[in-house]
Motif scaffolding. Structure first.
Motif, short mmCIF file in Angstrom:
data_model
loop_
_atom_site.label_atom_id
_atom_site.label_comp_id
_atom_site.label_asym_id
_atom_site.label_seq_id
_atom_site.Cartn_x
_atom_site.Cartn_y
_atom_site.Cartn_z
N LEU A 193 0.82 -1.21 0.00
CA LEU A 193 0.00 0.00 0.00
C LEU A 193 0.87 1.27 0.00
O LEU A 193 0.50 2.29 -0.56
N ASN A 194 2.01 1.18 0.62
CA ASN A 194 2.89 2.35 0.70
C ASN A 194 3.91 2.42 -0.43
O ASN A 194 4.37 3.50 -0.78
N CYS A 195 4.30 1.27 -0.94
CA CYS A 195 5.38 1.28 -1.93
C CYS A 195 5.22 0.12 -2.91
O CYS A 195 4.90 -1.00 -2.49
N ASN A 196 5.44 0.40 -4.18
CA ASN A 196 5.38 -0.67 -5.17
C ASN A 196 6.63 -0.61 -6.07
O ASN A 196 6.62 0.03 -7.11
N PRO A 197 7.70 -1.29 -5.64
CA PRO A 197 8.95 -1.22 -6.42
C PRO A 197 8.83 -1.84 -7.81
O PRO A 197 9.70 -1.66 -8.64
N LEU A 198 7.72 -2.56 -8.07
CA LEU A 198 7.52 -3.12 -9.41
C LEU A 198 7.04 -2.05 -10.38
O LEU A 198 7.02 -2.25 -11.59
N GLN A 199 6.62 -0.91 -9.85
CA GLN A 199 6.13 0.15 -10.72
C GLN A 199 7.14 1.26 -10.93
O GLN A 199 6.83 2.26 -11.57
N LEU A 200 8.32 1.10 -10.36
CA LEU A 200 9.35 2.11 -10.60
C LEU A 200 9.89 1.89 -12.01
O LEU A 200 9.71 0.82 -12.60
N ASN A 201 10.55 2.89 -12.52
CA ASN A 201 11.07 2.78 -13.87
C ASN A 201 12.57 3.09 -13.88
O ASN A 201 12.94 4.24 -13.67
N PRO A 202 13.43 2.08 -14.09
CA PRO A 202 13.12 0.68 -14.29
C PRO A 202 12.64 0.04 -13.00
O PRO A 202 12.90 0.57 -11.92
N SER A 203 11.98 -1.08 -13.15
CA SER A 203 11.41 -1.70 -11.95
C SER A 203 12.34 -2.79 -11.42
O SER A 203 13.27 -3.21 -12.11
N CYS A 204 12.06 -3.23 -10.19
CA CYS A 204 12.85 -4.34 -9.65
C CYS A 204 12.32 -5.63 -10.27
O CYS A 204 11.34 -5.61 -11.03
N ASP A 205 12.96 -6.74 -9.97
CA ASP A 205 12.54 -8.02 -10.57
C ASP A 205 11.55 -8.77 -9.69
O ASP A 205 10.61 -9.37 -10.19
N VAL A 206 11.80 -8.74 -8.40
CA VAL A 206 10.92 -9.45 -7.47
C VAL A 206 10.76 -8.62 -6.19
O VAL A 206 11.73 -8.04 -5.70
N VAL A 207 9.54 -8.60 -5.68
CA VAL A 207 9.28 -7.99 -4.37
C VAL A 207 8.79 -9.11 -3.47
O VAL A 207 8.07 -10.00 -3.91
N TYR A 208 9.18 -9.08 -2.19
CA TYR A 208 8.53 -9.99 -1.25
C TYR A 208 8.19 -9.24 0.02
O TYR A 208 8.75 -8.17 0.30
N GLU A 209 7.24 -9.80 0.74
CA GLU A 209 6.84 -9.21 2.02
C GLU A 209 6.63 -10.34 3.02
O GLU A 209 6.12 -11.39 2.65
N SER A 210 6.96 -10.06 4.26
CA SER A 210 6.51 -10.95 5.32
C SER A 210 5.06 -10.55 5.57
O SER A 210 4.78 -9.49 6.10
N ALA A 211 4.13 -11.44 5.16
CA ALA A 211 2.71 -11.13 5.32
C ALA A 211 2.29 -11.25 6.77
O ALA A 211 1.18 -10.86 7.15
N THR A 212 3.20 -11.78 7.59
CA THR A 212 3.00 -11.87 9.04
C THR A 212 2.80 -10.46 9.62
O THR A 212 2.22 -10.32 10.70
N LYS A 213 3.29 -9.44 8.90
CA LYS A 213 3.29 -8.07 9.43
C LYS A 213 2.03 -7.30 8.97
O LYS A 213 0.93 -7.72 9.27
N TYR A 214 2.22 -6.20 8.22
CA TYR A 214 1.08 -5.33 7.89
C TYR A 214 -0.04 -6.04 7.12
O TYR A 214 -1.21 -5.78 7.34
N LEU A 215 0.33 -6.91 6.17
CA LEU A 215 -0.71 -7.46 5.29
C LEU A 215 -1.79 -8.17 6.11
O LEU A 215 -2.97 -8.01 5.86
N ASN A 216 -1.35 -8.94 7.10
CA ASN A 216 -2.35 -9.62 7.93
C ASN A 216 -2.78 -8.71 9.09
O ASN A 216 -3.97 -8.53 9.33
N GLY A 217 -1.80 -8.20 9.82
CA GLY A 217 -2.10 -7.18 10.83
C GLY A 217 -2.64 -7.64 12.16
O GLY A 217 -2.92 -6.83 13.03
N HIS A 218 -2.81 -8.94 12.37
CA HIS A 218 -3.42 -9.38 13.62
C HIS A 218 -2.60 -10.41 14.39
O HIS A 218 -3.10 -11.00 15.36
N HIS A 219 -1.37 -10.65 13.96
CA HIS A 219 -0.49 -11.59 14.66
C HIS A 219 -1.13 -12.94 14.91
O HIS A 219 -0.99 -13.50 15.99
#
Ligand SMILES: Cc1ncc(COP(=O)(O)O)c(C=O)c1O
Ligand SMILES: N[C@@H](CCSC[C@H](N)C(=O)O)C(=O)O
Length: 465
Positions: A193-219
Motif C-alpha cells: 500500500l505504501n510502496c510498489n517497487p515493481l512500478q518504478l522505472n526501471p522496476s525491480c525483478d521481485v518484491v517480497y513481504e513478510s505477510a505476518t506483518k502489515y498485510l495480515n495485521g493481527h499476529h
C-alpha cells in the motif's frame, strides 16, 4: 471501469462469482481434487501443494495490490520462506567453476535475513557482500569492484535503524550497467500500500513481504508473498514452491484475505500514531542529539528533521509505523522495556499488528546477528523499537511515559506541563492532545492520496480487475 484505489481493491474479493452467492470466499481445506483425464486442460487443481483455490483468491488479491496478474504472485509459509525460494530459484544455481553466486545486501538487515544469507554462504558458498545501501556512492563502488553480481537485495526503510535506501536510483544504476542482475526488494516495512517497487522505472525483478506483518495485521498467522515482475520469473519460483511444499496453507490464506481487507484503515491509523509519537519523543521527551549529548536520537522516516524525509516521500505513500530511538544508555533502555508500567505496549518482536509493540532489537529481533558484527556496523545496543498499533494515541503516550518515568529516563515536572529527560538533560513542554495538529498536518501531507489514485489509473489498464 471506475477507478479504484488500492485500499478499495483489497476489500473486494470478487466473491460475487461464488456459486451460492456467498459474501465471503470459502476455505477449501481439501488436499485433493478429482482428476478428469478427458478434460485435463480445464483442471486448475489436483493437489494443494501444487495449488489451492483459497490460496488463489489470496494471490489474486495481492496481484491487485501490486498491479500484476495473479499468475505473478506466490503465497508461501513465511517471509523467510519467500527469500529462501527467491534465492534458490534465481541465484544459488548460478554458480559455475569460475563464478560464485554473489549477492549484495544492506548492512542493516533484519536478523533472520542475515542468518539465512550466512546459512547460504556456509551451505552453498553463495557470497553476500554487505554494504550500507543507503549510501549510493558506497554501493556503486562495491558493485563495480565485483566481477559479476547475481542479485541485489534491498530494503527501505531498514529494520530497525529506519535508514532510507534510494531504491529508484539503485535500480537505474544496476539496470543500466548490469541488466541481468536481479534486484529484489523486501517490502515488509512499507507493504504494497505504501510502496510498489515493481512500478518504478526501471522496476525491480521481485518484491517480497513478510505477510505476518502489515498485510495480515493481527499476529495470528505466519505468511510470505512473492510478487514477480514477469511470468517467467514467477514460473521459476513456482517450481521451487511446488517442489518443496512451501505454499501457504488454505486456512492461513483465508485469514490473510480477511486481514488484507482492513489494510488501508489499519495502516492509516498506525502511521498517524507513529507520526505523532515520533514528534513527541523528539520534541517533548528530548530524544534528539543535544550539544552535550549526541547519543540520543529518534529514528523515523516521517520526521521532518530526518535528512531523508523527502527522499522517502518521493517513492512511498506513507512513513510506515515502525520507529526507534536511542536513549543513550543500554541499562535504561533495558529498564524501559522491562517496566511493569507497560500495560498497552506489548514487549514482543514483530510489527504491523493492530496492537502496539515495543522491543529492544539487540536482545530480540536482531539477537541472531553476532554481537561483534553489530558493533562493527554501529548497531546501537541501547536502541528501543516501537511499532505503533491502532490504539488511541493519548493512551499510547501515557503508557509509554509511565514506563519512561519508571525506568528513570523521564521526570514529569509541573503536573505534566514539562518533561525532563534525565539522560541528556533536556527539558521541554509536554505536547498534549490539544496541540497535536502539527504532526497531523505533516501526516496528511505525507499520505498523498493523489499518488495512490494516479497509481491506480496508470495500471488499471494492464491488470485483471
Ligand atoms: C523486514 C523483514 N523481512 C522479513 C522478515 C521475515 O518474515 P517472517 O517472520 O514472516 O518469516 C521479517 C521479520 O520476521 C522482517 O522484519
Ligand atoms: N526469534 C525470532 C525473532 C523474530 S523477529 C521478527 C520480526 N522480523 C522483527 O523484526 O521483529 C528469530 O530468531 O527469527
Amino acid at each position: 471501469m471506475p477507478i479504484k484505489t488500492l485500499d478499495t481493491v483489497v476489500v473486494n474479493t470478487g466473491s460475487q462469482n461464488d456459486q451460492h452467492s456467498a459474501s465471503v470466499p470459502p476455505v477449501y481445506l481439501s488436499t485433493t481434487f478429482k482428476v478428469d483425464l478427458n478434460n485435463e486442460a480445464a483442471q486448475n487443481y489436483d493437489y494443494s501443494r501444487s495449488g489451492n483455490p483459497t490460496r488463489s483468491v489470496l494471490q489474486n488479491q495481492i496481484g491487485k495490490l501490486y498491479r500484476v496478474p495473479q499468475e505473478n504472485v506466490l503465497a508461501v509459509s513465511s517471509g523467510m520462506t519467500a527469500l529462501d525460494i527467491i534465492l534458490r530459484g534465481l541465484v544459488l544455481l548460478n554458480g559455475t567453476e569460475d563464478h560464485t553466486p554473489t549477492i549484495i545486501a544492506g548492512d542493516d538487515l533484519y536478523g533472520g535475513t542475515q542468518r539465512l544469507l550466512n546459512f547460504f554462504k556456509h551451505q552453498t558458498h553463495a557470497v553476500t557482500v554487505h554494504v550500507d545501501t543507503s549510501n549510493f556512492e558506497r554501493f556503486k563502488t562495491v558493485f563495480q569492484s565485483l566481477d559479476k553480481v547475481d542479485c541485489v537485495l534491498l530494503e527501505s526503510p531498514t529494520n530497525p535503524l529506519c535508514k532510507v535506501v534510494d531504491i529508484p536510483k539503485i535500480l537505474r544504476f544496476v539496470k543500466c550497467v548490469s541488466p541481468d542482475t536481479k534486484v529484489i526488494v523486501d517490502n515488509t516495512m512499507m507493504s504494497g500500500l505504501n510502496c510498489n517497487p515493481l512500478q518504478l522505472n526501471p522496476s525491480c525483478d521481485v518484491v517480497y513481504e513478510s505477510a505476518t506483518k502489515y498485510l495480515n495485521g493481527h499476529h495470528d498467522l505466519m505468511g510470505g508473498v512473492i510478487i514477480s515482475k514477469t511470468a517467467e520469473i514467477a514460473s521459476k519460483l513456482y517450481f521451487v514452491v511446488n517442489s518443496t511444499g512451501a505454499g501457504l496453507s488454505p486456512m492461513d490464506s483465508w485469514l490473510l484475505v480477511r486481514g488484507l481487507k482492513t489494510l488501508g484503515v489499519r495502516l492509516h491509523q498506525q502511521q498517524r500514531n507513529a507520526m505523532i509519537l515520533a514528534h513527541w519523543l523528539e520534541d517533548s521527551c528530548g530524544f534528539k542529539p543535544t550539544s552535550t549529548n549526541k547519543a540520543t536520537k529518534t529514528r523515523f522516516v516521517g520526521l521532518r528533521s530526518n535528512p531523508d524525509f523527502k527522499l522517502h516521500q518521493s517513492f512511498n505513500n506513507g512513513p510506515g509505523a515502525v520507529l526507534s530511538f536511542d536513549t543513550g544508555s543500554f541499562e535504561h533502555s533495558k529498564r524501559l522495556v522491562s517496566s511493569k508500567k507497560l500495560n498497552i505496549w506489548a514487549v514482543t518482536v514483530s510489527f504491523g499488528c493492530v496492537n502496539s509493540l515495543l522491543s529492544m532489537p539487540c536482545k530480540m529481533s536482531h539477537a541472531s546477528i553476532d554481537p561483534e558484527l553489530r558493533k562493527e556496523r554501529d548497531f546501537p545496543e541501547d536502541l528501543v523499537r516501537l511499532c505503533c498499533g491502532i490504539e488511541n494515541i493519548v493512551d499510547l503516550k501515557k503508557d509509554l511515559l509511565a514506563a519512561m518515568v519508571d525506568a528513570d529516563i523521564i521526570e514529569i515536572r509541573d503536573n505534566g506541563k514539562y518533561l525532563y529527560n534525565k539522560l541528556n538533560k533536556h527539558l521541554a513542554v509536554n505536547t498534549t492532545v490539544d496541540n497535536l495538529h502539527k504532526p497531523l498536518s505533516i501526516y496528511e501531507e505525507f499520505y498523498n492520496e493523489d499518488f495512490i489514485r494516479k497509481d491506480s489509473e496508470l495500471n488499471i489498464k494492464g491488470s485483471k480487475l
